[in-house]
Scaffold this motif. Structure first.
Motif, PDB file in Angstrom:
ATOM      1  N   LEU A  39      -5.176 -10.259  -5.501  1.00 41.18           N
ATOM      2  CA  LEU A  39      -4.918  -9.133  -6.402  1.00 41.18           C
ATOM      3  C   LEU A  39      -4.165  -9.554  -7.662  1.00 41.18           C
ATOM      4  O   LEU A  39      -4.237  -8.873  -8.677  1.00 41.18           O
TER       5      LEU A  39
ATOM      6  N   THR B 289      -3.479   1.931  -6.089  1.00 40.84           N
ATOM      7  CA  THR B 289      -4.859   1.875  -5.604  1.00 40.84           C
ATOM      8  C   THR B 289      -5.581   3.186  -5.902  1.00 40.84           C
ATOM      9  O   THR B 289      -5.077   4.267  -5.595  1.00 40.84           O
TER      10      THR B 289
ATOM     11  N   ARG C  37      -8.199   5.676  -4.838  1.00 41.44           N
ATOM     12  CA  ARG C  37      -8.749   6.015  -3.524  1.00 41.44           C
ATOM     13  C   ARG C  37      -9.979   6.904  -3.716  1.00 41.44           C
ATOM     14  O   ARG C  37      -9.853   8.027  -4.209  1.00 41.44           O
TER      15      ARG C  37
ATOM     16  N   ASP D 205      -6.354  -4.493 -10.284  1.00 40.23           N
ATOM     17  CA  ASP D 205      -6.752  -3.178  -9.791  1.00 40.23           C
ATOM     18  C   ASP D 205      -7.290  -3.289  -8.373  1.00 40.23           C
ATOM     19  O   ASP D 205      -7.942  -4.276  -8.024  1.00 40.23           O
ATOM     20  N   SER D 206      -7.067  -2.244  -7.599  1.00 37.72           N
ATOM     21  CA  SER D 206      -7.692  -2.145  -6.283  1.00 37.72           C
ATOM     22  C   SER D 206      -8.322  -0.765  -6.165  1.00 37.72           C
ATOM     23  O   SER D 206      -7.753   0.234  -6.607  1.00 37.72           O
ATOM     24  N   ILE D 207      -9.528  -0.764  -5.589  1.00 35.06           N
ATOM     25  CA  ILE D 207     -10.236   0.482  -5.309  1.00 35.06           C
ATOM     26  C   ILE D 207     -10.506   0.508  -3.812  1.00 35.06           C
ATOM     27  O   ILE D 207     -11.131  -0.408  -3.272  1.00 35.06           O
ATOM     28  N   ALA D 208     -10.012   1.536  -3.148  1.00 36.20           N
ATOM     29  CA  ALA D 208     -10.226   1.720  -1.717  1.00 36.20           C
ATOM     30  C   ALA D 208     -11.352   2.723  -1.541  1.00 36.20           C
ATOM     31  O   ALA D 208     -11.317   3.823  -2.102  1.00 36.20           O
TER      32      ALA D 208
ATOM     33  N   PRO E 261     -10.813   0.671   4.102  1.00 35.07           N
ATOM     34  CA  PRO E 261      -9.387   0.361   3.901  1.00 35.07           C
ATOM     35  C   PRO E 261      -8.470   0.961   4.963  1.00 35.07           C
ATOM     36  O   PRO E 261      -7.315   0.553   5.073  1.00 35.07           O
TER      37      PRO E 261
ATOM     38  N   TRP F  40      -4.035   4.574 -13.151  1.00 38.67           N
ATOM     39  CA  TRP F  40      -5.398   4.815 -13.624  1.00 38.67           C
ATOM     40  C   TRP F  40      -5.473   6.029 -14.550  1.00 38.67           C
ATOM     41  O   TRP F  40      -6.548   6.330 -15.080  1.00 38.67           O
TER      42      TRP F  40
ATOM     43  N   LEU G 192      -1.902   0.522   1.687  1.00 41.40           N
ATOM     44  CA  LEU G 192      -2.594   0.077   0.477  1.00 41.40           C
ATOM     45  C   LEU G 192      -1.564  -0.290  -0.580  1.00 41.40           C
ATOM     46  O   LEU G 192      -0.395   0.048  -0.480  1.00 41.40           O
ATOM     47  N   TRP G 193      -2.022  -0.961  -1.612  1.00 40.08           N
ATOM     48  CA  TRP G 193      -1.144  -1.361  -2.697  1.00 40.08           C
ATOM     49  C   TRP G 193      -0.825  -0.145  -3.568  1.00 40.08           C
ATOM     50  O   TRP G 193      -1.665   0.746  -3.733  1.00 40.08           O
TER      51      TRP G 193
END
Length: 149
Positions: free
Chosen positions: A99, A119, A121, A27-30, A109, A142, A115-116
């Motif tokens: 990641l 993500t 946002r 997971d990525s959170i910007a 970011p 998500w 971004l991936w």
């Protein structure tokens, strides 16, 4: 798009804690917002929600601060791109590789060229009463985990 009012830094950290159990490796959170908007407070809440008991500061100078089990429930990279001036500097950080088996919390970011996919946002804005308004753009990845409870 989701909008959430956060009355103060404690509410911002509490919201971060509510995100923690939803976080997965990959997971990525910007986190978007001006200086002092609450990006690091939100990251602090996420990391404390994952079990980290220490201080959480913005990694402005080291750029990347990693957190590993057993200190947290899953590997997390807390990244602050404020000091990145050239996108080529990003390659040296190894974020794409991280990641693969970690979650990424990325402050500033907008310094990245892109971004991936997937993500989450989150944008934080000051409100007139001294609190924060958070807007979330939630990707399909998500969907079944949003909103936090």
């Amino acid at each position: 798009m989701t909008e959430i009012h956060l009355a103060d830094p404690a509410a911002t950290e509490s919201f971060g804690r509510s995100l923690a159990p939803l976080l997965r490796p990959g997971d990525s959170i910007a986190l978007f917002g001006t200086l002092g908007a609450g990006k690091t407070s939100l990251c602090r809440g996420i990391l404390h929600g994952l079990g980290f008991a220490g201080e959480v500061a913005s990694p402005t100078f080291p750029i990347v601060q990693t957190y590993q089990p057993p200190d947290v429930g899953l590997p997390v990279w807390h990244v602050d791109l404020y000091r990145i001036e050239d996108p080529h500097e990003l390659e040296e950080l190894g974020l794409d590789e991280a990641l693969a088996n970690s979650a990424l919390l990325v402050e500033w970011p907008e310094r990245m060229p892109s971004l991936w996919p997937g993500t989450l946002r989150l944008s934080l804005f000051h409100d007139a009463a001294g609190g924060r308004n958070l807007t979330a753009i939630v990707p399909p990845a998500w969907g079944d985990r949003w909103p936090p409870r």
